[in-house]
Design an enzyme around this catalytic site. Structure first.
Site, mmCIF file in Angstrom:
data_model
loop_
_atom_site.group_PDB
_atom_site.id
_atom_site.type_symbol
_atom_site.label_atom_id
_atom_site.label_comp_id
_atom_site.label_asym_id
_atom_site.label_seq_id
_atom_site.Cartn_x
_atom_site.Cartn_y
_atom_site.Cartn_z
ATOM 1 N N ASP A 77 50.994 -27.540 -2.528
ATOM 2 C CA ASP A 77 52.314 -27.168 -2.012
ATOM 3 C C ASP A 77 52.192 -26.814 -0.530
ATOM 4 O O ASP A 77 51.438 -25.909 -0.161
ATOM 5 C CB ASP A 77 52.855 -25.967 -2.797
ATOM 6 C CG ASP A 77 54.203 -25.503 -2.271
ATOM 7 O OD1 ASP A 77 55.226 -26.001 -2.753
ATOM 8 O OD2 ASP A 77 54.226 -24.627 -1.365
ATOM 9 N N TYR A 82 54.902 -24.765 8.021
ATOM 10 C CA TYR A 82 53.730 -23.919 7.824
ATOM 11 C C TYR A 82 52.726 -24.065 8.967
ATOM 12 O O TYR A 82 52.498 -25.162 9.480
ATOM 13 C CB TYR A 82 53.024 -24.258 6.508
ATOM 14 C CG TYR A 82 53.706 -23.786 5.247
ATOM 15 C CD1 TYR A 82 54.864 -23.028 5.273
ATOM 16 C CD2 TYR A 82 53.176 -24.100 3.995
ATOM 17 C CE1 TYR A 82 55.482 -22.608 4.111
ATOM 18 C CE2 TYR A 82 53.783 -23.682 2.827
ATOM 19 C CZ TYR A 82 54.938 -22.939 2.881
ATOM 20 O OH TYR A 82 55.538 -22.525 1.715
ATOM 21 N N LYS A 115 58.237 -29.527 2.346
ATOM 22 C CA LYS A 115 59.592 -28.981 2.448
ATOM 23 C C LYS A 115 60.219 -29.293 3.805
ATOM 24 O O LYS A 115 59.561 -29.184 4.834
ATOM 25 C CB LYS A 115 59.568 -27.460 2.243
ATOM 26 C CG LYS A 115 58.861 -27.028 0.974
ATOM 27 C CD LYS A 115 58.820 -25.506 0.855
ATOM 28 C CE LYS A 115 57.880 -25.096 -0.244
ATOM 29 N NZ LYS A 115 56.455 -25.218 0.128
ATOM 30 N N HIS A 148 63.913 -26.337 2.165
ATOM 31 C CA HIS A 148 63.154 -25.082 2.224
ATOM 32 C C HIS A 148 64.041 -23.842 2.196
ATOM 33 O O HIS A 148 63.686 -22.845 1.569
ATOM 34 C CB HIS A 148 62.312 -25.074 3.502
ATOM 35 C CG HIS A 148 61.161 -24.135 3.476
ATOM 36 N ND1 HIS A 148 60.049 -24.310 4.248
ATOM 37 C CD2 HIS A 148 60.936 -22.987 2.779
ATOM 38 C CE1 HIS A 148 59.179 -23.330 4.033
ATOM 39 N NE2 HIS A 148 59.715 -22.519 3.148
#
Length: 378
Positions: A77, A82, A115, A148
Site C-alpha cells: 500500500d 507519500y 492513491k 486519498h
C-alpha cells in the site's frame, strides 16, 4: 508460483496470501495495461493483510518494501504523496529488485495499491496523477487506485502585505473558516461535484485497465452516499479509513458492509499522530491497554509469544477489516504477519471494543494538523 486464495471473511484468513474477493462493479474492462490482454475474470483477489509504506522515507522505502516482499507480503500500500512524492519511486525499485532476485516470479503475484492526491481532484488532473504514479512505480497498471482524501487542497494562509493594514474582521473570519483557504474550485459548495469528477476519472481508468479496482479512503457514510448519486460504477472496492479500538467507526463499517465495500483499517495499532495529552485523555496507548495486554498474555505459549500489536491486528481482522500495518523492522514485519493461527474470544473482542470513548470522535488520532480532520462536510 505463489497463488492467492479466496477467503470471504477476514477471520478465516490463514496466511498472507488469503484474500477478499472484490466483485467487479460492472463488466470487466477489455484490456489490461493497454496491451489488449483479456481480463481473466470479474473478481479481484485482494490480500486481507498488506504492508503499508507511509512515513518510511526515501532512504528506507526501497529496502523496507523489499524486506516485506522477502517476508512474504504480497499486498503493498502506497500513495502519490507519500515521502514527499518519493515513496512510489522507491516502491517501484523494490518491486523490480524482487523480480530480479526471484522473490516475485511475475508482476501478477503482487497486489499494489496507490492513491490519487487531493491536489489533483477533477477529471483530467486525476488521470494525469495516475499516469505519474504508474511511471514512478514502473507499472502498466495498479491493482487498486484510491481517492486519498475527500476534501480540498489548501493555499497557505494569507500573510499581511508589507505597508498595508489587514482587515481584522475578515482575518478573524478566515481564521475560523478553513474553507477560506481552499484552492480555487475546491470550496465548500464545490468539493462534492469535483469529487464526482475525480471518481469519473477513476471509472474510466478502471475501464481502460489502468486499475483493476477503484476505491476511496477517508470517506464518511455521507461522502459515500453523495458519491453514489453520480457514480456509474458502484460500489468502491474498498474504503480505507482510520480504525482501531479508540476509533472503531461502527456505523461506517455497517454501512460499508451493507453496500459491499470492504473496509481497510489504517493506524490499526492506534496511529502515529497522538500527543501525550491525547493518549492521557484516552487512558493510555492502545498497545498498553489492559484488555489488549491480557489477551496477549492468554494467547502466549512456550512456543509462541503473542504481542499486543498482534492482538490489535487480530481484533481488526475479526471485525472483517483489512489491515495495512507498516514497520521498518524485519522482526515486526514477521510478527505482524503471524496473526492467522489464533483467535480472540467474543469476550476479549468486547473488552477491547469498550475502550472506545463514549463520543467516538474523541478517539480520532490521525490527520492532527488537517483543518477538516473530522470530515464533517458534504
Amino acid at each position: 508460483m505463489m497463488m492467492m486464495i479466496d477467503r470471504r471473511r477476514a477471520a478465516d484468513a490463514r496466511s498472507l496470501l488469503d484474500c477478499a474477493a472484490i466483485a467487479a462493479p460492472a463488466a470487466p474492462p477489455v484490456v489490461l495495461g493497454g496491451k489488449g490482454e483479456e481480463r481473466p475474470d470479474a473478481e479481484v483477489l485482494m490480500p486481507w493483510l498488506g504492508f503499508g509504506t507511509y512515513r518510511l522515507g526515501q532512504r528506507k522505502a526501497r529496502s523496507t518494501t523489499f524486506e516485506a516482499l522477502k517476508t512474504g507480503y504480497r499486498h503493498i500500500d502506497t500513495a502519490f504523496v507519500y515521502g514527499g512524492q518519493t515513496t512510489e519511486i522507491e516502491v517501484g525499485k523494490a518491486i523490480e529488485d524482487a523480480l530480479q532476485h526471484g522473490i516475485l516470479q511475475n508482476r501478477e503475484e503482487l497486489f499494489v495499491t496507490t492513491k490519487q492526491w487531493r491536489e489533483y481532484h477533477g477529471y483530467e488532473k486525476s488521470l494525469a496523477c495516475l499516469d505519474k504514479s504508474l511511471e514512478r512505480l514502473g507499472l502498466e497498471y495498479v491493482d487498486c487506485w484510491m481517492m486519498h482524501w475527500p476534501g480540498p487542497c489548501w493555499h497557505a494562509k494569507p500573510r499581511q502585505e508589507k505597508g498595508m493594514k489587514r482587515d481584522r474582521a475578515v482575518a478573524d473570519d478566515n481564521e475560523n473558516d478553513p474553507w477560506a483557504h481552499a484552492k480555487e474550485g475546491m470550496g465548500e459548495g464545490e468539493i462534492a461535484a469535483l469529487r464526482a469528477e475525480t471518481w469519473r476519472a477513476m471509472e474510466d481508468a478502471y475501464r481502460l485497465g489502468k486499475a483493476r479496482c477503484i476505491a476511496v479512503s477517508n470517506f464518511t457514510t455521507r461522502h459515500l452516499q453523495t458519491l453514489k448519486q453520480t457514480a456509474t460504477l458502484w460500489p468502491p472496492a474498498v474504503n480505507q479509513v482510520e480504525c482501531h479500538p479508540y476509533y472503531p467507526q461502527n456505523e461506517l463499517l455497517e454501512y460499508c458492509h451493507q453496500e459491499g465495500i470492504v473496509v481497510q483499517a489504517y493506524s490499526a495499532l492506534g496511529g502515529q499522530d497522538g500527543t501525550k495529552a491525547k493518549w492521557k485523555a484516552l487512558g493510555g496507548k492502545l498497545l498498553e491497554a489492559d484488555p489488549v495486554t491480557a489477551a496477549a498474555k492468554r494467547l502466549s505459549t512456550a512456543k509462541k509469544r503473542v504481542t499486543p500489536a498482534q492482538v490489535l491486528l487480530r481484533w481488526a481482522l475479526q471485525r472483517n477489516c483489512m489491515v495495512v500495518p507498516k514497520t521498518s523492522s524485519p522482526q515486526r514485519m514477521r510478527e505482524n504477519a503471524d496473526i492467522f493461527d489464533f483467535s480472540l474470544t467474543e469476550e476479549e473482542m468486547q473488552e477491547i471494543s469498550i475502550l472506545a470513548p463514549s463520543v467516538e470522535s474523541e478517539g480520532r488520532l490521525c490527520w492532527r494538523t488537517e483543518p477538516l480532520r473530522m470530515l464533517d462536510f458534504a
